[in-house]
Design an enzyme around this catalytic site. Sequence first.
Site, PDB file in Angstrom:
ATOM      1  N   SER A 415       0.811  -1.190  -0.261  1.00 31.80           N
ATOM      2  CA  SER A 415      -0.033   0.089  -0.123  1.00 31.80           C
ATOM      3  C   SER A 415       0.854   1.170   0.057  1.00 31.80           C
ATOM      4  O   SER A 415       0.517   2.183  -0.101  1.00 31.80           O
ATOM      5  CB  SER A 415      -1.020   0.129   1.358  1.00 31.80           C
ATOM      6  OG  SER A 415      -0.392  -0.456   2.275  1.00 31.80           O
ATOM      7  N   HIS A 436      -3.739  -3.540  -5.772  1.00 26.46           N
ATOM      8  CA  HIS A 436      -3.753  -2.993  -4.354  1.00 26.46           C
ATOM      9  C   HIS A 436      -5.300  -3.463  -4.041  1.00 26.46           C
ATOM     10  O   HIS A 436      -6.017  -2.264  -4.338  1.00 26.46           O
ATOM     11  CB  HIS A 436      -3.573  -1.378  -4.193  1.00 26.46           C
ATOM     12  CG  HIS A 436      -3.577  -1.041  -2.652  1.00 26.46           C
ATOM     13  ND1 HIS A 436      -4.211   0.116  -2.419  1.00 26.46           N
ATOM     14  CD2 HIS A 436      -3.089  -1.538  -1.517  1.00 26.46           C
ATOM     15  CE1 HIS A 436      -4.197   0.493  -1.315  1.00 26.46           C
ATOM     16  NE2 HIS A 436      -3.498  -0.529  -0.635  1.00 26.46           N
ATOM     17  N   GLU A 448      -6.934  -1.299  -6.753  1.00 28.79           N
ATOM     18  CA  GLU A 448      -6.027   0.010  -7.726  1.00 28.79           C
ATOM     19  C   GLU A 448      -4.967  -0.957  -8.326  1.00 28.79           C
ATOM     20  O   GLU A 448      -4.438  -1.690  -7.756  1.00 28.79           O
ATOM     21  CB  GLU A 448      -5.414   0.896  -6.625  1.00 28.79           C
ATOM     22  CG  GLU A 448      -6.479   1.874  -6.186  1.00 28.79           C
ATOM     23  CD  GLU A 448      -5.916   2.738  -5.085  1.00 28.79           C
ATOM     24  OE1 GLU A 448      -6.228   3.866  -4.975  1.00 28.79           O
ATOM     25  OE2 GLU A 448      -4.937   2.310  -4.257  1.00 28.79           O
ATOM     26  N   ASN A 486      -6.063   5.904  -0.546  1.00 28.05           N
ATOM     27  CA  ASN A 486      -5.568   6.236   0.843  1.00 28.05           C
ATOM     28  C   ASN A 486      -5.261   7.706   0.949  1.00 28.05           C
ATOM     29  O   ASN A 486      -5.216   8.352   1.894  1.00 28.05           O
ATOM     30  CB  ASN A 486      -4.507   5.315   1.131  1.00 28.05           C
ATOM     31  CG  ASN A 486      -4.852   4.011   1.470  1.00 28.05           C
ATOM     32  OD1 ASN A 486      -6.123   3.691   1.707  1.00 28.05           O
ATOM     33  ND2 ASN A 486      -4.137   2.897   1.528  1.00 28.05           N
TER      34      ASN A 486
HETATM   35  P1  NAI Z   1      -0.270  -9.134   7.861  1.00 29.70           P
HETATM   36  O1  NAI Z   1       1.001  -8.849   8.729  1.00 29.70           O
HETATM   37  O2  NAI Z   1      -1.595  -9.445   8.358  1.00 29.70           O
HETATM   38  O3  NAI Z   1       0.253 -10.453   6.945  1.00 29.70           O
HETATM   39  C1  NAI Z   1       1.451 -10.569   6.490  1.00 29.70           C
HETATM   40  C2  NAI Z   1       1.831 -11.939   6.344  1.00 29.70           C
HETATM   41  O4  NAI Z   1       2.927 -12.406   5.557  1.00 29.70           O
HETATM   42  C3  NAI Z   1       1.943 -12.863   7.840  1.00 29.70           C
HETATM   43  O5  NAI Z   1       1.156 -13.942   7.869  1.00 29.70           O
HETATM   44  C4  NAI Z   1       3.474 -13.343   7.424  1.00 29.70           C
HETATM   45  O6  NAI Z   1       3.849 -14.433   8.260  1.00 29.70           O
HETATM   46  C5  NAI Z   1       3.487 -13.438   6.271  1.00 29.70           C
HETATM   47  N1  NAI Z   1       5.188 -13.338   5.591  1.00 29.70           N
HETATM   48  C6  NAI Z   1       5.934 -12.104   5.897  1.00 29.70           C
HETATM   49  N2  NAI Z   1       7.076 -12.650   5.376  1.00 29.70           N
HETATM   50  C7  NAI Z   1       7.028 -13.843   4.655  1.00 29.70           C
HETATM   51  C8  NAI Z   1       7.924 -14.157   3.761  1.00 29.70           C
HETATM   52  N3  NAI Z   1       8.998 -14.110   3.689  1.00 29.70           N
HETATM   53  N4  NAI Z   1       7.215 -15.340   2.988  1.00 29.70           N
HETATM   54  C9  NAI Z   1       6.027 -15.918   3.196  1.00 29.70           C
HETATM   55  N5  NAI Z   1       5.160 -15.053   3.991  1.00 29.70           N
HETATM   56  C10 NAI Z   1       5.764 -13.966   4.782  1.00 29.70           C
HETATM   57  O7  NAI Z   1      -0.158  -8.071   6.838  1.00 29.70           O
HETATM   58  P2  NAI Z   1      -1.423  -7.535   5.863  1.00 29.70           P
HETATM   59  O8  NAI Z   1      -2.261  -6.570   6.702  1.00 29.70           O
HETATM   60  O9  NAI Z   1      -1.983  -8.729   5.306  1.00 29.70           O
HETATM   61  O10 NAI Z   1      -0.613  -6.779   4.511  1.00 29.70           O
HETATM   62  C11 NAI Z   1       0.107  -7.382   3.677  1.00 29.70           C
HETATM   63  C12 NAI Z   1       0.274  -6.326   2.403  1.00 29.70           C
HETATM   64  O11 NAI Z   1      -0.795  -6.199   2.176  1.00 29.70           O
HETATM   65  C13 NAI Z   1       1.199  -5.156   3.043  1.00 29.70           C
HETATM   66  O12 NAI Z   1       2.007  -4.870   1.761  1.00 29.70           O
HETATM   67  C14 NAI Z   1       0.246  -4.017   3.257  1.00 29.70           C
HETATM   68  O13 NAI Z   1       0.759  -2.859   3.023  1.00 29.70           O
HETATM   69  C15 NAI Z   1      -0.943  -4.467   2.227  1.00 29.70           C
HETATM   70  N6  NAI Z   1      -2.165  -3.894   2.369  1.00 29.70           N
HETATM   71  C16 NAI Z   1      -2.577  -4.047   3.603  1.00 29.70           C
HETATM   72  C17 NAI Z   1      -3.934  -3.625   3.969  1.00 29.70           C
HETATM   73  C18 NAI Z   1      -4.849  -3.875   5.375  1.00 29.70           C
HETATM   74  O14 NAI Z   1      -5.600  -3.055   5.404  1.00 29.70           O
HETATM   75  N7  NAI Z   1      -4.051  -4.407   6.267  1.00 29.70           N
HETATM   76  C19 NAI Z   1      -4.712  -3.108   2.892  1.00 29.70           C
HETATM   77  C20 NAI Z   1      -4.222  -3.149   1.441  1.00 29.70           C
HETATM   78  C21 NAI Z   1      -2.841  -3.576   1.536  1.00 29.70           C
END
Ligand code: NAI
Length: 677
Positions: A415, A436, A448, A486
């Site tokens: 994001s 996104h 997006e 955002n």
């Molecule tokens: P989260 O922290 O809930 O999940 C991330 C996951 O990635 C975790 O389960 C972790 O174990 C896993 N992970 C980390 N390193 C890894 C690797 N090397 N290999 C495999 N798995 C790995 O994070 P979330 O909130 O789901 O965000 C993920 C992405 O989505 C980020 O880039 C964030 O900016 C983006 N995003 C988040 C939004 C939100 O509302 N939370 C909305 C839109 C985009």
Amino acid sequence: MATLRHFRLKTDNQGIAWLHFDHAESNANVLSADVLAELGSVLDRFHKNPPRGLVILSDKPSGFIAGADVKEFTHLTERHRALNLIQVAHKRFESLATLPCPTLARIHGYCLGGGLELALACRYRVALDDAKTRLGLPEVLLGIHPGFGGSVRLIRRIGAPAAFQLMLSGRTVDAAKAARLGLVDHAVPERHWDRACRQILKTQPPQKRPSRLATWADTAPVRPLLAFFLNRQVAKRAPAQHYPAPHALIDLWRRHGAHSDSMFQAEAESVADLLLSDTSRNLVRMFFLRERLKGLGKESADFARVHVVGAGTMGGDIAAWCASKGLTASLQDREPKYIAPAVKRAYRLFKRRFKAKHEETAARDRLIPDPKGFQVDRADIVVEAIVENLDVKRALYREIEPELAPDALLATNTSSLPLEELAAGLQHPERLVGIHFFNPVAKMQLVEVVRGSHTDDDSADRAAAFVRAIDRLPLPVKSAPGFLVNRVLMPYLLEAVVLLEEGIPADAVDRAATEFGMPMGPIRLADTVGLDICLAVAEILTENLGGEVPRLLRDKVAAGELGVKSGTGFYRYQRDKPIVWRKSTSSLPRRTIEERLILRLLNECVAVLREKVVEDPDLVDAGMVFGAGFAPFRGGPMHYLKQHGIAETQQKLAEFAFTYGPRFQPDPGWDKLQIPA
Ligand code: NAI
């Protein structure tokens, strides 16, 4: 009879006339003025010389009839023309309803709005019982209500309580539910479809009738009471001052009842008024913007397999959504224990979405936990949704890029990280795109599609096609901090926090926004998203674009008060609901709060247009309505701005900059701003 363009008529050896509808200029059958004229001429002939039975059916694979021709609405500027158009339809449907022979609608696929109203004017309805059949009266979503006699006929057929559930929500139902409601006589599998139609025409059973209780609801003494409760229920979702249509519908039923013929005339008059209202015009505008976004992603059968890395909040839900839309979705994370909760959530989604057990099981089978990433090389697209950290994401790309199939897309759900930096080190930076999604994935329609400076045309186009393939709306945006949604939301959220710092109560701030038409106030929104996430995005945006993060936001995060997820944020929460004892009074007038919130949002819209984050003002509107729920009945922020006057709004910003500080300074984009009609 003149030659038919949109219909084909065949009479079989049993004397049954089969009237095939196949709109000559459209992929879907719509009830345009010329279609209604043609239908009229066919029905006139049947009145003079009736067949033994009439079956109306569609030759379009997409369905029976999708509704009235919405394009024709946009040309209506005078009430008498609107009324005339509606009355012509009334006449045709009445002519159908009074044919001396039995009539039947043979329904498949979409049977919506005017299409269902036409089917209701037939004596019988037989629907194909498959996954694609959907029946409903979604007119309220366009700021009107059923206008071709449908409100009267529906209530007569299934009773007021069930009819209002359908008409006030605009919800559609499948064939089996339609049969249970009495909306159709039978829901049958394809092999029995024609036989069922013939059988009904032959035996002419009594028509479906509502239960006694439902009939009683339509009596004069009961109507005012039910109308009162319906109005109250609807006002929670659609306040009358913003969405008059559902309230008008309840009111005309309360006055006339569905068993008096005066309701037909009252229905026509009411829709003629509504069609010319700002709400309807703006909702029709949003309808066309939705179509435009759909058109930005080409139809493609290229995406059968998606591999998602990161099974957290976003990745888990993205994989589940893809599986629910028919793709095989493999889901990778560091260890199986991180995947398990996502699979659990996915199963809940499948249960909600699929009524038939075999469909639910098939969706479960399509979701493959894949902790070791064995499926990467088979995927048509890999979506990365791991932690928001440049080095960690780059390290992952180094690992998986050599594994990718030669023409697979590599997509990131980042994001905030610039695509250019993420692409550095890739062998094929041209195939990295941003896709996104918004949280919650299953609810938010917009995605997006982010193009970095390396991304090639083909990858950008295919990314948009993928988004369409999973039934979401693609919005192409430039790789710039916060992209569109955002970035535009953030100043609005931060202004809300500044208002709190000034001592304005949270519920007064939120009320100003919801009364403007936002689905949720900014303070509750921040608490729901999570104050830590808000702070992270705010820091990135202010680093790149200037401005300040209010101290109160930092303090809350430092104190571990993160919003709904920690039980306390700007509100305190009990079972995920904020505790608000009573309406607080605010030292600032509601109007000033609203102006401060909305002006900052509009100023940022002008900035993103100047920077060409999206192509044009319409795409800003589409993004903010479908991605952030900006009051749809206002037609989007740029449309709202145009209606309020560009110069006046710029002037107001300058005044606020003087009173409240430089954060209101009009963006340089205002001087050259043009918003086409
Ligand atoms: P989260 O922290 O809930 O999940 C991330 C996951 O990635 C975790 O389960 C972790 O174990 C896993 N992970 C980390 N390193 C890894 C690797 N090397 N290999 C495999 N798995 C790995 O994070 P979330 O909130 O789901 O965000 C993920 C992405 O989505 C980020 O880039 C964030 O900016 C983006 N995003 C988040 C939004 C939100 O509302 N939370 C909305 C839109 C985009």
